[in-house]
Motif scaffolding. Sequence first.
Motif, PDB file in Angstrom:
ATOM      1  N   HIS A  15      -3.764   3.030  -3.150  1.00  0.00           N
ATOM      2  CA  HIS A  15      -3.711   1.562  -3.199  1.00  0.00           C
ATOM      3  C   HIS A  15      -4.371   0.957  -1.961  1.00  0.00           C
ATOM      4  O   HIS A  15      -5.113  -0.035  -2.056  1.00  0.00           O
ATOM      5  CB  HIS A  15      -2.262   1.090  -3.310  1.00  0.00           C
ATOM      6  CG  HIS A  15      -2.121  -0.391  -3.432  1.00  0.00           C
ATOM      7  ND1 HIS A  15      -2.177  -1.050  -4.644  1.00  0.00           N
ATOM      8  CD2 HIS A  15      -1.954  -1.369  -2.491  1.00  0.00           C
ATOM      9  CE1 HIS A  15      -2.037  -2.349  -4.455  1.00  0.00           C
ATOM     10  NE2 HIS A  15      -1.897  -2.569  -3.143  1.00  0.00           N
ATOM     11  N   TYR A 100      -8.299  -2.051 -11.106  1.00  0.00           N
ATOM     12  CA  TYR A 100      -8.554  -3.121 -10.126  1.00  0.00           C
ATOM     13  C   TYR A 100      -9.943  -3.732 -10.270  1.00  0.00           C
ATOM     14  O   TYR A 100     -10.197  -4.842  -9.793  1.00  0.00           O
ATOM     15  CB  TYR A 100      -8.355  -2.576  -8.704  1.00  0.00           C
ATOM     16  CG  TYR A 100      -9.228  -1.393  -8.355  1.00  0.00           C
ATOM     17  CD1 TYR A 100     -10.468  -1.578  -7.713  1.00  0.00           C
ATOM     18  CD2 TYR A 100      -8.834  -0.102  -8.661  1.00  0.00           C
ATOM     19  CE1 TYR A 100     -11.267  -0.496  -7.405  1.00  0.00           C
ATOM     20  CE2 TYR A 100      -9.622   0.987  -8.343  1.00  0.00           C
ATOM     21  CZ  TYR A 100     -10.848   0.786  -7.723  1.00  0.00           C
ATOM     22  OH  TYR A 100     -11.647   1.854  -7.402  1.00  0.00           O
ATOM     23  N   TYR A 112      -4.338  -6.617  -5.871  1.00  0.00           N
ATOM     24  CA  TYR A 112      -5.181  -5.503  -5.469  1.00  0.00           C
ATOM     25  C   TYR A 112      -6.016  -5.831  -4.231  1.00  0.00           C
ATOM     26  O   TYR A 112      -6.638  -4.940  -3.654  1.00  0.00           O
ATOM     27  CB  TYR A 112      -6.084  -5.067  -6.625  1.00  0.00           C
ATOM     28  CG  TYR A 112      -5.348  -4.256  -7.669  1.00  0.00           C
ATOM     29  CD1 TYR A 112      -4.701  -3.078  -7.311  1.00  0.00           C
ATOM     30  CD2 TYR A 112      -5.292  -4.668  -8.992  1.00  0.00           C
ATOM     31  CE1 TYR A 112      -4.009  -2.334  -8.267  1.00  0.00           C
ATOM     32  CE2 TYR A 112      -4.602  -3.931  -9.951  1.00  0.00           C
ATOM     33  CZ  TYR A 112      -3.959  -2.761  -9.575  1.00  0.00           C
ATOM     34  OH  TYR A 112      -3.269  -2.018 -10.512  1.00  0.00           O
TER      35      TYR A 112
END
Length: 536
Positions: A15, A100, A112
């Motif tokens: 992430h 994303y 995101y």
Amino acid sequence: MPDLFHSLLKQDIGHLRIVAELWGIELESPKAEGALEELSASLLDPDLLTEIIDSLPPEADSAITALVNAGGRLPWGTFTRKYGDIREAGAGKRDREKLYLKPASATEVLFYRGLIARAFFDTQKGPQEFAYIPEDLLSLFSRTDEQPPVPTISVEPLGRPASPGERGGEIPADDSILDDATTLLAALRLGIEPPETKIPKNVILSLLQAEKILNKKGTPQPEPIKKFLEAPRKDALAMLADAWLESEAFNELRLMPGIVCEGEWTNQPLETREFLLNLLDAIPEGKWWSLNSFLRDVKVKYADFQRPAGDYDSWFIKRASDGQYLRGFAHWEEVDGALIKYFITDILHWLGQVDLSIAEGAAEPTSFRLSSIESSNEEKGKISVASNGKINIERTAPRVVRYQVSRFCEWEEPRQDEYLYRVTTRSLTHAKEQGLKAEQLLALLVKHTGNKVPPSLVKALKRWEVNGTEARVQTQVILKVSRPEVLEEMRKSKAARFLGEVLSPTTVVVKGGAIQKVMDALTELGLLTEVEESKE
């Protein structure tokens, strides 16, 4: 609110790399801890933040602006209903499908990029999930509103003027709530079951309690009653409206028909009432307005008007017709939308502040008009008295007089704009038990009929005051036999205890409920009997 570092702390290295990629940042550290420190420092660069904000799609820009103007956070449910949710996906699916790069909502665009996060914060109603901008990131934004974040309402009215198709039969506002309140107060003082009223009893009771005419237990208070009933109609209506306006106890949601509220949860009726009135204040007075368009715009702009935390799950509300619980935003029309409709077409209409119109073919109001009725201060309705004790009181007669007269009488079914009462020995006895005298009723009738009380009724009331009940009408069962010897034989048998007063050598009263027992006793004596039905 947490800062950027702590907001990203629970995110995996994948992430963090997505956020860095979308910001155009190269991370040197291969581990999450180091990458987090690098990323947090880079994202707090004012110039880089400006570039990222300028590159946002319009909907995402609107979403981040809404958060900034709300002080940095909004209830998660409220935010995602307007700007979309985040798709559920594990790290593998996220990285494999590169979600994303194909965001499904403005919320995903911001999430995101690390511009927003989600977390539970304490509120007055307990922990509540919010969408928020990390604290240190928020400080870099230029606020579009330098004032403290407070709910604002557009000056432009919601909805639109009613179309010709939304106009139909008109139902003007009136002050008949005063007459229903008078009826209810009299019934409460008499201790009888109130008759049906035009306006639901629970609404009238709540209004009377708000004005302290009834105490919290619903007991009538003599002095406030006197003040209310003697006030001119316009002032009396204003008393109820003002009490409602300021009441924290009057709860439109719990009074609304069609739903049942269960459990210990609480709402904020006063704040909700003030908010809705502010919305309605923007509508031009005297102009017919589309009800459905008003409801639609409230749902779009202020869906959470009565739910500050955007919580649609913790209130236990069920549909009265089938018991189904109405939880979740999917039931907005049946709860929140229905409340707005009830507020306008019932509460405000009953208080004389809104006229209604029903389009052809419709079953419910389709448009409304803000108004203020011209309530007459004079109550000059007639009171007529018949010699048989029947009293007719027009709706426009003084309320205080009807209240007083009704306490001496039996109540009959009212007609349109007219109340019907009858003086009986039972009603006078009941009044006497409450400390009232027949001479007081006579004085009232003489005064308010212009001394047109029938002499026979005057005489009857005066005699009752002195002698009480002098004659009784009773319905009794009478046994008639063919010869006195039969009656004598009956009186010597076991059936004697079922016989009452002897009216003649061949006639006797049968005690209540003993017909069959007397008939059985006669059969044992060898006599068959028949029952004669009375012919009226």
